[in-house]
Design a protein around this motif. Sequence first.
Motif, PDB file in Angstrom:
ATOM      1  N   ILE A  29       0.837  -1.210   0.000  1.00 58.31           N
ATOM      2  CA  ILE A  29       0.000   0.000   0.000  1.00 58.31           C
ATOM      3  C   ILE A  29       0.869   1.256   0.000  1.00 58.31           C
ATOM      4  O   ILE A  29       0.530   2.261  -0.643  1.00 58.31           O
ATOM      5  N   ALA A  30       2.027   1.205   0.670  1.00 58.92           N
ATOM      6  CA  ALA A  30       2.908   2.384   0.700  1.00 58.92           C
ATOM      7  C   ALA A  30       3.407   2.721  -0.700  1.00 58.92           C
ATOM      8  O   ALA A  30       3.360   3.880  -1.138  1.00 58.92           O
ATOM      9  N   ARG A  57       0.974  -6.877   2.119  1.00 58.11           N
ATOM     10  CA  ARG A  57       0.321  -7.617   3.197  1.00 58.11           C
ATOM     11  C   ARG A  57      -1.204  -7.534   3.137  1.00 58.11           C
ATOM     12  O   ARG A  57      -1.901  -8.344   3.740  1.00 58.11           O
ATOM     13  N   CYS A  72      -6.163 -12.047   5.748  1.00 55.70           N
ATOM     14  CA  CYS A  72      -6.652 -11.599   7.052  1.00 55.70           C
ATOM     15  C   CYS A  72      -7.515 -10.371   6.836  1.00 55.70           C
ATOM     16  O   CYS A  72      -7.123  -9.458   6.107  1.00 55.70           O
ATOM     17  N   VAL A 281       9.700  -1.209   0.928  1.00 49.26           N
ATOM     18  CA  VAL A 281       9.667  -2.636   1.263  1.00 49.26           C
ATOM     19  C   VAL A 281       9.769  -2.754   2.791  1.00 49.26           C
ATOM     20  O   VAL A 281      10.154  -1.789   3.454  1.00 49.26           O
ATOM     21  N   LEU A 289      18.715  -3.757   0.902  1.00 49.98           N
ATOM     22  CA  LEU A 289      18.905  -2.936  -0.307  1.00 49.98           C
ATOM     23  C   LEU A 289      19.751  -1.688  -0.039  1.00 49.98           C
ATOM     24  O   LEU A 289      20.544  -1.282  -0.881  1.00 49.98           O
ATOM     25  N   ASP A 391       0.633 -14.391   9.883  1.00 51.97           N
ATOM     26  CA  ASP A 391       1.775 -13.617   9.400  1.00 51.97           C
ATOM     27  C   ASP A 391       2.629 -13.303  10.631  1.00 51.97           C
ATOM     28  O   ASP A 391       2.207 -12.551  11.519  1.00 51.97           O
ATOM     29  N   THR A 430      -0.183   0.356   9.967  1.00 55.75           N
ATOM     30  CA  THR A 430      -1.539   0.146   9.457  1.00 55.75           C
ATOM     31  C   THR A 430      -1.580   0.573   7.999  1.00 55.75           C
ATOM     32  O   THR A 430      -0.630   1.163   7.484  1.00 55.75           O
TER      33      THR A 430
HETATM   34  C1  LIG Z   1      -2.579 -10.287   9.254  1.00 52.36           C
HETATM   35  C2  LIG Z   1      -2.596  -8.785   9.104  1.00 52.36           C
HETATM   36  C3  LIG Z   1      -3.695  -8.055   9.521  1.00 52.36           C
HETATM   37  C4  LIG Z   1      -3.701  -6.665   9.379  1.00 52.36           C
HETATM   38  N1  LIG Z   1      -4.814  -5.954   9.736  1.00 52.36           N
HETATM   39  C5  LIG Z   1      -4.859  -4.632   9.458  1.00 52.36           C
HETATM   40  C6  LIG Z   1      -6.059  -3.896   9.657  1.00 52.36           C
HETATM   41  O1  LIG Z   1      -7.103  -4.428  10.040  1.00 52.36           O
HETATM   42  N2  LIG Z   1      -6.030  -2.560   9.403  1.00 52.36           N
HETATM   43  C7  LIG Z   1      -4.923  -1.928   8.937  1.00 52.36           C
HETATM   44  O2  LIG Z   1      -4.974  -0.724   8.705  1.00 52.36           O
HETATM   45  N3  LIG Z   1      -3.769  -2.610   8.752  1.00 52.36           N
HETATM   46  C8  LIG Z   1      -3.717  -3.937   8.983  1.00 52.36           C
HETATM   47  N4  LIG Z   1      -2.572  -4.630   8.752  1.00 52.36           N
HETATM   48  C9  LIG Z   1      -1.362  -3.885   8.386  1.00 52.36           C
HETATM   49  C10 LIG Z   1      -1.330  -3.535   6.907  1.00 52.36           C
HETATM   50  O3  LIG Z   1      -1.556  -4.667   6.104  1.00 52.36           O
HETATM   51  C11 LIG Z   1       0.050  -2.980   6.602  1.00 52.36           C
HETATM   52  O4  LIG Z   1       0.323  -1.921   7.481  1.00 52.36           O
HETATM   53  C12 LIG Z   1       0.210  -2.465   5.195  1.00 52.36           C
HETATM   54  O5  LIG Z   1      -0.369  -3.317   4.253  1.00 52.36           O
HETATM   55  C13 LIG Z   1       1.706  -2.291   4.941  1.00 52.36           C
HETATM   56  O6  LIG Z   1       1.943  -1.830   3.640  1.00 52.36           O
HETATM   57  P1  LIG Z   1       3.439  -1.558   3.180  1.00 52.36           P
HETATM   58  O7  LIG Z   1       3.365  -1.127   1.761  1.00 52.36           O
HETATM   59  O8  LIG Z   1       4.112  -0.664   4.141  1.00 52.36           O
HETATM   60  O9  LIG Z   1       4.218  -2.948   3.283  1.00 52.36           O
HETATM   61  P2  LIG Z   1       3.967  -4.345   2.541  1.00 52.36           P
HETATM   62  O10 LIG Z   1       2.525  -4.603   2.419  1.00 52.36           O
HETATM   63  O11 LIG Z   1       4.777  -5.343   3.276  1.00 52.36           O
HETATM   64  O12 LIG Z   1       4.548  -4.129   1.077  1.00 52.36           O
HETATM   65  C14 LIG Z   1       5.901  -4.253   0.749  1.00 52.36           C
HETATM   66  C15 LIG Z   1       5.985  -4.870  -0.638  1.00 52.36           C
HETATM   67  O13 LIG Z   1       7.351  -4.893  -1.061  1.00 52.36           O
HETATM   68  C16 LIG Z   1       7.539  -6.079  -1.805  1.00 52.36           C
HETATM   69  N5  LIG Z   1       8.990  -6.329  -1.853  1.00 52.36           N
HETATM   70  C17 LIG Z   1       9.805  -6.697  -0.831  1.00 52.36           C
HETATM   71  N6  LIG Z   1      11.079  -6.775  -1.264  1.00 52.36           N
HETATM   72  C18 LIG Z   1      11.075  -6.446  -2.581  1.00 52.36           C
HETATM   73  C19 LIG Z   1      12.092  -6.330  -3.563  1.00 52.36           C
HETATM   74  N7  LIG Z   1      13.377  -6.582  -3.280  1.00 52.36           N
HETATM   75  N8  LIG Z   1      11.732  -5.961  -4.820  1.00 52.36           N
HETATM   76  C20 LIG Z   1      10.434  -5.707  -5.124  1.00 52.36           C
HETATM   77  N9  LIG Z   1       9.420  -5.807  -4.213  1.00 52.36           N
HETATM   78  C21 LIG Z   1       9.745  -6.154  -2.955  1.00 52.36           C
HETATM   79  C22 LIG Z   1       6.749  -7.113  -1.033  1.00 52.36           C
HETATM   80  O14 LIG Z   1       6.472  -8.249  -1.840  1.00 52.36           O
HETATM   81  C23 LIG Z   1       5.500  -6.311  -0.675  1.00 52.36           C
HETATM   82  O15 LIG Z   1       4.492  -6.439  -1.659  1.00 52.36           O
HETATM   83  C24 LIG Z   1      -2.556  -6.018   8.873  1.00 52.36           C
HETATM   84  C25 LIG Z   1      -1.456  -6.751   8.446  1.00 52.36           C
HETATM   85  C26 LIG Z   1      -1.485  -8.123   8.532  1.00 52.36           C
HETATM   86  C27 LIG Z   1      -0.321  -8.906   7.999  1.00 52.36           C
END
Ligand SMILES: Cc1cc2nc3c(=O)[nH]c(=O)nc-3n(C[C@H](O)[C@H](O)[C@H](O)COP(=O)(O)OP(=O)(O)OC[C@H]3O[C@@H](n4cnc5c(N)ncnc54)[C@H](O)[C@@H]3O)c2cc1C
Length: 475
Positions: A29-30, A57, A72, A281, A289, A391, A430
Amino acid sequence: MTGARVDERSRSVAPGGEEPHVVIVGGGIAGLAAAEALVGTGCRITLVESRRRVGGRAASFEDGAGGLVDACQHVAMGCCTNLLDLMRRTGLDDAVRCDRTMWFIGPSGDRAACTPARWLPAPLHLAPLLVSMRHFTWREKLALAGGMLRLARLHPRDSPPTTALDWLRTSGQPDTVIRLFWQPVLESALGESIDLVDVVAARKVLVDGFLAHRHAADLWVPTVPLGEVFGARLAAWLASQGVVVRTGWKASAIERDAAGDARAVVGEGAHLPCDAVIVSVPWRAAARLVSDLVPEVDERLGGSPITAVHLWFDRPVVDLPHAVLVGRTSQWVFRSDSVAGASGHCQVVISASRGLLGDRAGLLDTVVAELRDVFPAAREAILRDAKVVTDPTAVLSVRPGVEAARPQSVTAASNILLAGDWTATGWPSTMEGAVRSGRIAAAGAATRLGKQAARLVPDLPRSALVRLLVGTGRS
Ligand SMILES: Cc1cc2nc3c(=O)[nH]c(=O)nc-3n(C[C@H](O)[C@H](O)[C@H](O)COP(=O)(O)OP(=O)(O)OC[C@H]3O[C@@H](n4cnc5c(N)ncnc54)[C@H](O)[C@@H]3O)c2cc1C
């Protein structure tokens, strides 16, 4: 967005164009939020994601029948202004619904429908919530109200590092109130147990998520699977705006010049020259990285596990859209309205589940028994299938001291920005924290390239009474 606009963007990203190139590594999502914020800035944007789908995630798995089921259940709250704004701006607002009632099911099965009042100013809008919790005596309700007020007035700067549980005990919160209110509410919101989370994080949940505004505690629940919302629809929207989304593309390195600035992202035998990189990531992957830009995060940051227990009964068993089960192993149950044709599917979410991971069969038995205890329809129903999804590092564990280890988006390398729910957004880990981090990073990258990206939208405004009670400082 009109077709004409899409064509114009497509032309503007032609190879060899003059526009500066921003590469976003990581399509959670970020990363997706960073890409959205950069659309229209005059930058070429490429997002690379190692998995088959974007969404990170916030993902779904395929059930046997070819449908998508969220790994989830995710929910957002009314205070998640940037996530909701992102969804509006990208046409995803029909993929979530707003529920104003939160159901609590007490230890003896008594149900409390807690709906904040629309007609009372914040924070008095929470009064009906307190009144409706029949599993508390009046004395406990008064203690809870007093505890809320004291926690809200705790100034983060003056608070010595302490856990939420220690603070609640020291401030005289009765054990029943801790176990049946603070524990389920804080653990669901922060994804970590109250004996580990920082009291400052707990205060943020209370103030921003409940007290600040009449709509702060609204629950926003996806109505279609997350894999569809982020993995398909948001990815398609970005592509329609000229963003190049490459899935199955793992970045293995970032090529840097002598000054430490990024020149290219390297991976999959390819080389993507860039003018700026947003590394979005998770922290361990970021440490691999750009190890010099996030020193020691790998040691200083830790994750907290969340478990979802998926149950497929032969008929619908949960007669509420969702409910918080207090004083039980099962913390929150969701009826799966988003799983087409799977009306007997429901899932039970358990945050900070580290103590439960060894005994899958025992956990299943406990969860099914608890559901049968509180939902009469489950007693006769046959359990057809079950799946336990954990997770182990679902969210950043927001323990005392962790804020100091969360890095800012801007790094020592002038064109490398960090994003992700673990970075220093001031928010717990979140979807809202992730969107904020992406927008902050996009703004940083755009500024570096002489452009301007969409910025954060403000928090819900605090009423005069809230400002008087809580103070004017942000939490
Ligand atoms: C079980 C669970 C329940 C949750 N419940 C909630 C909720 O109810 N409400 C809420 O707000 N939040 C919830 N969260 C938290 C929420 O899912 C996360 O905060 C959010 O999705 C994080 O996004 P992100 O982009 O920071 O990280 P991530 O979602 O981890 O994204 C990082 C991405 O980088 C990719 N990546 C990694 N390394 C590389 C690389 N070398 N090259 C290319 N791509 C790479 C990964 O594959 C991944 O897709 C929950 C999380 C989990 C796991």
